[in-house]
Design a protein around this motif. Sequence first.
Motif, PDB file in Angstrom:
ATOM      1  N   ASN A 160      16.973  31.712 -27.734  1.00  0.00           N
ATOM      2  CA  ASN A 160      15.531  31.906 -27.637  1.00  0.00           C
ATOM      3  C   ASN A 160      15.246  32.972 -26.570  1.00  0.00           C
ATOM      4  O   ASN A 160      16.161  33.456 -25.921  1.00  0.00           O
ATOM      5  CB  ASN A 160      14.817  30.591 -27.295  1.00  0.00           C
ATOM      6  CG  ASN A 160      15.220  30.057 -25.926  1.00  0.00           C
ATOM      7  OD1 ASN A 160      14.882  30.641 -24.890  1.00  0.00           O
ATOM      8  ND2 ASN A 160      15.952  28.949 -25.901  1.00  0.00           N
ATOM      9  N   TRP A 177      10.121  31.854 -30.101  1.00  0.00           N
ATOM     10  CA  TRP A 177      10.582  30.546 -30.597  1.00  0.00           C
ATOM     11  C   TRP A 177      12.102  30.534 -30.712  1.00  0.00           C
ATOM     12  O   TRP A 177      12.777  29.695 -30.132  1.00  0.00           O
ATOM     13  CB  TRP A 177       9.949  30.239 -31.957  1.00  0.00           C
ATOM     14  CG  TRP A 177      10.339  28.911 -32.535  1.00  0.00           C
ATOM     15  CD1 TRP A 177      11.370  28.669 -33.408  1.00  0.00           C
ATOM     16  CD2 TRP A 177       9.721  27.639 -32.296  1.00  0.00           C
ATOM     17  NE1 TRP A 177      11.422  27.331 -33.737  1.00  0.00           N
ATOM     18  CE2 TRP A 177      10.414  26.673 -33.060  1.00  0.00           C
ATOM     19  CE3 TRP A 177       8.641  27.229 -31.518  1.00  0.00           C
ATOM     20  CZ2 TRP A 177      10.071  25.316 -33.062  1.00  0.00           C
ATOM     21  CZ3 TRP A 177       8.292  25.881 -31.521  1.00  0.00           C
ATOM     22  CH2 TRP A 177       9.006  24.942 -32.276  1.00  0.00           C
ATOM     23  N   ALA A 178      12.636  31.484 -31.471  1.00  0.00           N
ATOM     24  CA  ALA A 178      14.087  31.566 -31.644  1.00  0.00           C
ATOM     25  C   ALA A 178      14.443  32.966 -32.098  1.00  0.00           C
ATOM     26  O   ALA A 178      13.588  33.736 -32.535  1.00  0.00           O
ATOM     27  CB  ALA A 178      14.579  30.541 -32.667  1.00  0.00           C
ATOM     28  N   ILE A 209      13.482  32.723 -23.730  1.00  0.00           N
ATOM     29  CA  ILE A 209      13.007  32.176 -22.463  1.00  0.00           C
ATOM     30  C   ILE A 209      14.135  32.189 -21.433  1.00  0.00           C
ATOM     31  O   ILE A 209      15.165  31.514 -21.612  1.00  0.00           O
ATOM     32  CB  ILE A 209      12.463  30.743 -22.649  1.00  0.00           C
ATOM     33  CG1 ILE A 209      11.392  30.721 -23.750  1.00  0.00           C
ATOM     34  CG2 ILE A 209      11.924  30.207 -21.334  1.00  0.00           C
ATOM     35  CD1 ILE A 209      10.207  31.644 -23.508  1.00  0.00           C
ATOM     36  N   ASN A 258      12.103  23.049 -22.103  1.00  0.00           N
ATOM     37  CA  ASN A 258      11.629  22.741 -23.452  1.00  0.00           C
ATOM     38  C   ASN A 258      12.226  23.698 -24.482  1.00  0.00           C
ATOM     39  O   ASN A 258      12.621  23.283 -25.572  1.00  0.00           O
ATOM     40  CB  ASN A 258      10.109  22.799 -23.483  1.00  0.00           C
ATOM     41  CG  ASN A 258       9.485  21.850 -22.480  1.00  0.00           C
ATOM     42  OD1 ASN A 258      10.036  20.796 -22.180  1.00  0.00           O
ATOM     43  ND2 ASN A 258       8.331  22.225 -21.934  1.00  0.00           N
ATOM     44  N   ALA A 259      12.286  24.979 -24.139  1.00  0.00           N
ATOM     45  CA  ALA A 259      12.909  25.956 -25.041  1.00  0.00           C
ATOM     46  C   ALA A 259      14.390  25.640 -25.228  1.00  0.00           C
ATOM     47  O   ALA A 259      14.931  25.755 -26.333  1.00  0.00           O
ATOM     48  CB  ALA A 259      12.735  27.368 -24.491  1.00  0.00           C
ATOM     49  N   ASN A 264      14.820  22.693 -27.572  1.00  0.00           N
ATOM     50  CA  ASN A 264      14.605  23.111 -28.954  1.00  0.00           C
ATOM     51  C   ASN A 264      15.824  23.859 -29.495  1.00  0.00           C
ATOM     52  O   ASN A 264      16.274  23.619 -30.620  1.00  0.00           O
ATOM     53  CB  ASN A 264      13.364  23.995 -29.037  1.00  0.00           C
ATOM     54  CG  ASN A 264      12.731  24.001 -30.409  1.00  0.00           C
ATOM     55  OD1 ASN A 264      12.754  23.001 -31.126  1.00  0.00           O
ATOM     56  ND2 ASN A 264      12.142  25.124 -30.779  1.00  0.00           N
ATOM     57  N   SER A 265      16.386  24.756 -28.690  1.00  0.00           N
ATOM     58  CA  SER A 265      17.585  25.494 -29.110  1.00  0.00           C
ATOM     59  C   SER A 265      18.763  24.555 -29.349  1.00  0.00           C
ATOM     60  O   SER A 265      19.582  24.782 -30.241  1.00  0.00           O
ATOM     61  CB  SER A 265      17.967  26.545 -28.062  1.00  0.00           C
ATOM     62  OG  SER A 265      17.114  27.670 -28.131  1.00  0.00           O
ATOM     63  N   MET A 286       6.143  25.738 -24.645  1.00  0.00           N
ATOM     64  CA  MET A 286       7.357  26.322 -25.208  1.00  0.00           C
ATOM     65  C   MET A 286       7.913  27.471 -24.373  1.00  0.00           C
ATOM     66  O   MET A 286       9.013  27.943 -24.630  1.00  0.00           O
ATOM     67  CB  MET A 286       7.123  26.787 -26.648  1.00  0.00           C
ATOM     68  CG  MET A 286       6.981  25.660 -27.652  1.00  0.00           C
ATOM     69  SD  MET A 286       8.308  24.411 -27.567  1.00  0.00           S
ATOM     70  CE  MET A 286       9.771  25.406 -27.762  1.00  0.00           C
ATOM     71  N   MET A 287       7.175  27.917 -23.370  1.00  0.00           N
ATOM     72  CA  MET A 287       7.707  28.929 -22.460  1.00  0.00           C
ATOM     73  C   MET A 287       8.328  28.303 -21.214  1.00  0.00           C
ATOM     74  O   MET A 287       8.745  29.017 -20.301  1.00  0.00           O
ATOM     75  CB  MET A 287       6.605  29.922 -22.077  1.00  0.00           C
ATOM     76  CG  MET A 287       6.151  30.806 -23.231  1.00  0.00           C
ATOM     77  SD  MET A 287       5.002  32.141 -22.737  1.00  0.00           S
ATOM     78  CE  MET A 287       3.486  31.198 -22.464  1.00  0.00           C
ATOM     79  N   SER A 308      16.630  29.103 -19.931  1.00  0.00           N
ATOM     80  CA  SER A 308      16.727  27.982 -20.868  1.00  0.00           C
ATOM     81  C   SER A 308      18.180  27.607 -21.170  1.00  0.00           C
ATOM     82  O   SER A 308      18.454  26.491 -21.602  1.00  0.00           O
ATOM     83  CB  SER A 308      16.003  28.310 -22.172  1.00  0.00           C
ATOM     84  OG  SER A 308      16.605  29.416 -22.833  1.00  0.00           O
ATOM     85  N   ASN A 323       8.399  33.638 -33.975  1.00  0.00           N
ATOM     86  CA  ASN A 323       7.459  33.588 -32.859  1.00  0.00           C
ATOM     87  C   ASN A 323       6.299  32.636 -33.145  1.00  0.00           C
ATOM     88  O   ASN A 323       5.748  32.623 -34.252  1.00  0.00           O
ATOM     89  CB  ASN A 323       6.937  34.998 -32.584  1.00  0.00           C
ATOM     90  CG  ASN A 323       8.085  35.953 -32.257  1.00  0.00           C
ATOM     91  OD1 ASN A 323       8.469  36.088 -31.110  1.00  0.00           O
ATOM     92  ND2 ASN A 323       8.644  36.601 -33.283  1.00  0.00           N
TER      93      ASN A 323
END
Length: 337
Positions: free
Chosen positions: A285, A119-120, A287, A273-274, A277-278, A268-269, A290, A248
């Motif tokens: 994150n 997630w972050a 990924i 999208n990741a 979110n960041s 989210m992978m 990203s 996570n």
Amino acid sequence: MVIAAVLLASTSHSFAEGVLNIYNWGNYTSPEMIKKFEDKYKVKVTITDYDSNDTALAKVRQGGSGFDMAVPSQNYLPIWISEGLLLESRPDQMENFKNVAKEWADPDFDKGRHYSVPWAMGTVGTVVNTDVYKGDINTWSIVFNPPDELKGKINVVPEMNDVMDAAVLYSGGKKCTGDLNVLKKVRDTLIAAKPNWVAMEYNTIEKMTSGDFAATSDWNGSAFRQRLKNPAIHYGYPKEGFVDWSDNLVILKDAKNVENAKLFQNFMMEPENAGMNSGFHRYANGIAGSEQFMPADMKDAPEIKVPAEFAANGHPSETCPPEVQALYTKIWTELQK
């Protein structure tokens, strides 16, 4: 044809309709990213906030929470797994797992990524308004033995393990130490420091930028958001040592909307999208790719990219043995009095 129609309707219903209930840290989820998921899958997402790992764990342990997903930190995730609180959703077998950065694909806290999706990630350090204090901010002395300019203006984010780890490192110990001599020093340091603090709370972005606080312990993404509102606010990497952490995304064992939750893990992978979110919470994150979807100011931000001179001071977050955690809790309980 009839059978095919029935199967199609069934698949459409389970994967593209309904609801998803996420239990997450506050102010940590991009509304734009959630809307994208809702629009794509016709799933209504509800997010309920929590303010600490201990709060989240206690709530889920009770059972019947009604939540489908949560976002525990890496030092707590093994506890959730060992207590049977999570569904083994096998993110490693999902379509977008190929996007997980190599260094985050097989972490010690979730070997093989059978349960969780990145997630972050970030660090725990000091945050100081340099209009108030112009000295060295790269030290835990800011919190535990503050200069006169900051006394009575300091906040401590009350995430127990973050504070205990910082105090242990400041006292010359190693994280998760059970050395009673070190822990006595930690206890004495915390008790002596508390009168210099004005608060112990999570609401740092608003109160640092409004001037209610002049310094705080905090996470780097929060510090980044504070600096965007007030350029005098800076993030410090304590020379005594600081913790690297990750959060996570997991699915609860008693989730009611499992397929929608699996959709969200896979969603989210996806790098875009990741990255979206960041761009909201301002943390990195796990990924790969990203970065191209993040705001340009994140690329070389000092809060995100640890300066070379401080990199060796980082220590990965880890799960302490139960007997050590019990000692930490005892000190923490005394500090709350």
